[in-house]
Design a protein around this motif. Structure first.
Motif, PDB file in Angstrom:
ATOM      1  N   GLY A   1       8.682 -17.969  38.359  1.00  0.00           N
ATOM      2  CA  GLY A   1       8.710 -19.780  38.230  1.00  0.00           C
ATOM      3  C   GLY A   1       7.153 -20.310  37.774  1.00  0.00           C
ATOM      4  N   PHE A   2       6.333 -20.600  38.602  1.00  0.00           N
ATOM      5  CA  PHE A   2       4.880 -20.564  38.359  1.00  0.00           C
ATOM      6  C   PHE A   2       4.009 -20.170  37.210  1.00  0.00           C
ATOM      7  CE2 PHE A   2       3.706 -22.248  42.678  1.00  0.00           C
ATOM      8  CZ  PHE A   2       3.365 -23.719  42.561  1.00  0.00           C
ATOM      9  N   ASP A   3       4.067 -19.166  36.591  1.00  0.00           N
ATOM     10  CA  ASP A   3       3.332 -18.216  35.773  1.00  0.00           C
ATOM     11  C   ASP A   3       4.706 -19.210  34.682  1.00  0.00           C
ATOM     12  OD1 ASP A   3       1.093 -17.011  36.470  1.00  0.00           O
ATOM     13  OD2 ASP A   3       2.925 -14.890  36.327  1.00  0.00           O
ATOM     14  N   HIS A   4       4.992 -19.328  34.532  1.00  0.00           N
ATOM     15  CA  HIS A   4       6.060 -20.079  33.262  1.00  0.00           C
ATOM     16  C   HIS A   4       5.678 -21.233  33.118  1.00  0.00           C
ATOM     17  CE1 HIS A   4       8.287 -15.708  32.675  1.00  0.00           C
ATOM     18  NE2 HIS A   4       8.927 -16.967  32.002  1.00  0.00           N
TER      19      HIS A   4
ATOM     20  N   GLY B   1      12.912 -20.835  28.113  1.00  0.00           N
ATOM     21  CA  GLY B   1      13.078 -20.400  29.212  1.00  0.00           C
ATOM     22  C   GLY B   1      12.513 -20.158  30.679  1.00  0.00           C
ATOM     23  N   LEU B   2      12.368 -21.737  30.470  1.00  0.00           N
ATOM     24  CA  LEU B   2      11.453 -22.239  32.125  1.00  0.00           C
ATOM     25  C   LEU B   2      12.653 -23.202  32.396  1.00  0.00           C
ATOM     26  CD1 LEU B   2       9.148 -23.086  33.629  1.00  0.00           C
ATOM     27  CD2 LEU B   2       8.693 -25.604  31.947  1.00  0.00           C
ATOM     28  N   VAL B   3      13.419 -23.779  31.785  1.00  0.00           N
ATOM     29  CA  VAL B   3      14.639 -24.507  32.010  1.00  0.00           C
ATOM     30  C   VAL B   3      15.758 -23.535  32.070  1.00  0.00           C
ATOM     31  CG1 VAL B   3      16.598 -25.963  31.270  1.00  0.00           C
ATOM     32  CG2 VAL B   3      14.569 -26.297  30.299  1.00  0.00           C
ATOM     33  N   ARG B   4      15.789 -22.252  31.325  1.00  0.00           N
ATOM     34  CA  ARG B   4      16.672 -21.239  32.322  1.00  0.00           C
ATOM     35  C   ARG B   4      16.645 -20.763  33.659  1.00  0.00           C
ATOM     36  NH1 ARG B   4      16.932 -19.536  26.684  1.00  0.00           N
ATOM     37  NH2 ARG B   4      18.944 -20.732  25.989  1.00  0.00           N
ATOM     38  N   LEU B   5      14.536 -20.122  34.274  1.00  0.00           N
ATOM     39  CA  LEU B   5      14.322 -20.067  35.102  1.00  0.00           C
ATOM     40  C   LEU B   5      14.980 -21.002  36.248  1.00  0.00           C
ATOM     41  CD1 LEU B   5      10.967 -18.230  34.121  1.00  0.00           C
ATOM     42  CD2 LEU B   5      13.302 -17.132  35.693  1.00  0.00           C
ATOM     43  N   MET B   6      14.737 -22.211  36.166  1.00  0.00           N
ATOM     44  CA  MET B   6      14.912 -23.371  37.068  1.00  0.00           C
ATOM     45  C   MET B   6      16.304 -23.113  37.507  1.00  0.00           C
ATOM     46  SD  MET B   6      12.121 -24.272  37.679  1.00  0.00           S
ATOM     47  CE  MET B   6      10.432 -23.926  36.251  1.00  0.00           C
ATOM     48  N   MET B   7      17.227 -22.719  36.864  1.00  0.00           N
ATOM     49  CA  MET B   7      18.696 -22.849  37.207  1.00  0.00           C
ATOM     50  C   MET B   7      19.667 -21.991  37.348  1.00  0.00           C
ATOM     51  SD  MET B   7      19.391 -26.495  35.754  1.00  0.00           S
ATOM     52  CE  MET B   7      19.562 -26.627  34.019  1.00  0.00           C
ATOM     53  N   TYR B   8      20.017 -21.166  38.956  1.00  0.00           N
ATOM     54  CA  TYR B   8      20.921 -20.742  38.670  1.00  0.00           C
ATOM     55  C   TYR B   8      22.253 -20.086  37.431  1.00  0.00           C
ATOM     56  CZ  TYR B   8      24.079 -16.630  41.588  1.00  0.00           C
ATOM     57  OH  TYR B   8      24.582 -15.818  41.336  1.00  0.00           O
TER      58      TYR B   8
ATOM     59  N   VAL C   1      14.932 -29.127  52.067  1.00  0.00           N
ATOM     60  CA  VAL C   1      16.390 -28.226  51.066  1.00  0.00           C
ATOM     61  C   VAL C   1      15.891 -27.379  49.824  1.00  0.00           C
ATOM     62  CG1 VAL C   1      18.165 -29.195  49.481  1.00  0.00           C
ATOM     63  CG2 VAL C   1      17.599 -30.772  51.509  1.00  0.00           C
ATOM     64  N   TRP C   2      16.865 -26.145  50.628  1.00  0.00           N
ATOM     65  CA  TRP C   2      15.911 -25.502  49.105  1.00  0.00           C
ATOM     66  C   TRP C   2      16.468 -23.874  48.951  1.00  0.00           C
ATOM     67  CZ3 TRP C   2      11.098 -24.943  51.639  1.00  0.00           C
ATOM     68  CH2 TRP C   2       9.570 -24.940  50.878  1.00  0.00           C
ATOM     69  N   GLY C   3      17.033 -24.076  47.449  1.00  0.00           N
ATOM     70  CA  GLY C   3      18.021 -23.058  46.710  1.00  0.00           C
ATOM     71  C   GLY C   3      17.296 -21.081  46.729  1.00  0.00           C
ATOM     72  N   ARG C   4      18.294 -20.919  47.556  1.00  0.00           N
ATOM     73  CA  ARG C   4      18.407 -19.504  48.230  1.00  0.00           C
ATOM     74  C   ARG C   4      17.350 -18.574  46.512  1.00  0.00           C
ATOM     75  NH1 ARG C   4      23.580 -16.161  49.619  1.00  0.00           N
ATOM     76  NH2 ARG C   4      23.664 -16.148  47.481  1.00  0.00           N
ATOM     77  N   GLU C   5      18.330 -18.944  45.673  1.00  0.00           N
ATOM     78  CA  GLU C   5      17.331 -18.401  44.605  1.00  0.00           C
ATOM     79  C   GLU C   5      16.118 -18.687  44.107  1.00  0.00           C
ATOM     80  OE1 GLU C   5      20.705 -16.826  45.551  1.00  0.00           O
ATOM     81  OE2 GLU C   5      20.738 -18.218  45.204  1.00  0.00           O
ATOM     82  N   ASP C   6      15.662 -19.686  44.402  1.00  0.00           N
ATOM     83  CA  ASP C   6      14.643 -20.200  43.812  1.00  0.00           C
ATOM     84  C   ASP C   6      13.326 -19.547  43.623  1.00  0.00           C
ATOM     85  OD1 ASP C   6      12.225 -22.320  43.006  1.00  0.00           O
ATOM     86  OD2 ASP C   6      12.295 -23.354  44.614  1.00  0.00           O
ATOM     87  N   GLN C   7      13.013 -19.392  42.322  1.00  0.00           N
ATOM     88  CA  GLN C   7      11.916 -18.366  41.800  1.00  0.00           C
ATOM     89  C   GLN C   7      10.564 -18.895  41.333  1.00  0.00           C
ATOM     90  OE1 GLN C   7      14.342 -16.572  38.161  1.00  0.00           O
ATOM     91  NE2 GLN C   7      14.214 -14.995  39.140  1.00  0.00           N
TER      92      GLN C   7
END
Length: 269
Positions: A133-136, A153-160, A207-213
């Motif tokens: 996610g940082f890279d994108h 592509g960036l928006v899709r990386l931000m959400m499960y 507060v964290w999302g478990r699948e945060d990329q």
């Protein structure tokens, strides 16, 4: 626009009650209301101040030799003073989470409770390489000609939940990114807050999302170990935009914590 000392910052005020300062994340098209629009209606009984941090939204883009988190924290703290807010709860997302931590370190008497949603500003020793996610995110901002495809592509990386990556959201963020394109360096320029974590005296909720990329859950352990009064709530099936992707749950968790109760029976930390 409110006076922040050597500049003015754009702010949105909403509600009445105990003050809450909301500080947004970075990334193309980011600003205070774009980050927290889905949350504010649940906090009408608080006095909310939503800030566009320096370089973002409608706020100016000054040059500075200071780490960006330090520079932004001082201006955000001064922005609180303009409407007469001496002390507030602080809610920060991603980059804004790093800014809130810096305020809590340097201005302990200004902070009641601290909510950090996948905060930046505490980097592991082995970074880079950066998470995908940082890279994108930084690749998009460095691109000579941003594209809607890259934003999608960036928006899709931000959400499960990919159903939330709607055309309307992608278009909104893309158009905003064309209007506001800060030239930001690699994350190291933001500053590393790790050495100062023990100075945070406020009760702190992560507060964290478990699948945060973008800011991975594994990075939370350093903050939990360093902040004396910190707890962690992890939301499954969720990535980096926790406050957007899981707005009802996020609002409930944050409200309960600000009111002094436990974040949840299943909290970790």
């Amino acid at each position: 626009m409110v006076d922040a000392g050597d500049a003015e910052l754009a702010c949105t005020a909403f509600g009445a009650g105990s003050p809450v300062l909301w500080l947004h994340g970075s990334g193309p098209g980011a600003a205070g209301m774009s980050n927290f629009r889905a949350n504010l209606s649940a906090f009408g009984d608080y006095r909310n101040l939503v800030v566009d941090l320096p370089w973002w939204g409608r706020s100016p883009r000054p040059g500075t030799d200071d780490p960006l988190l330090v520079h932004a924290a001082e201006r955000a703290c001064r922005a609180m003073e303009a409407p007469g807010i001496e002390r507030a709860h602080l809610v920060g997302n991603s980059y804004g989470g790093g800014v809130t931590m810096r305020i809590a370190m340097a201005h302990r008497d200004r902070v009641d409770r601290l909510v950090l949603t996948a905060p930046g500003g505490v980097l592991p020793a082995d970074a880079p390489p950066w998470p995908v996610g940082f890279d994108h995110l930084f690749g998009y901002m460095a691109a000579g000609k941003p594209s809607r495809e890259a934003m999608a592509g960036l928006v899709r990386l931000m959400m499960y939940d990919q159903a939330l990556a709607t055309d309307a959201l992608i278009d909104e963020r893309y158009e905003s990114s064309l209007r506001v394109r800060p030239e930001l360096p690699i994350p190291r320029k933001f500053g590393d807050l790790t050495p100062g974590l023990a100075r945070i005296g406020a009760p702190t909720l992560l507060v964290w999302g478990r699948e945060d990329q973008t800011v991975p859950l594994t990075w939370a352990s350093t903050i939990l170990a360093g902040v004396p009064d910190a707890e962690l709530r992890v939301l499954p099936h969720c990535r980096h935009w926790v406050q957007y992707e899981r707005a009802p749950e996020s609002n409930h968790i944050v409200r309960e914590f600000l009111q002094g109760g436990a974040a949840a029976a299943t909290s970790e930390g």
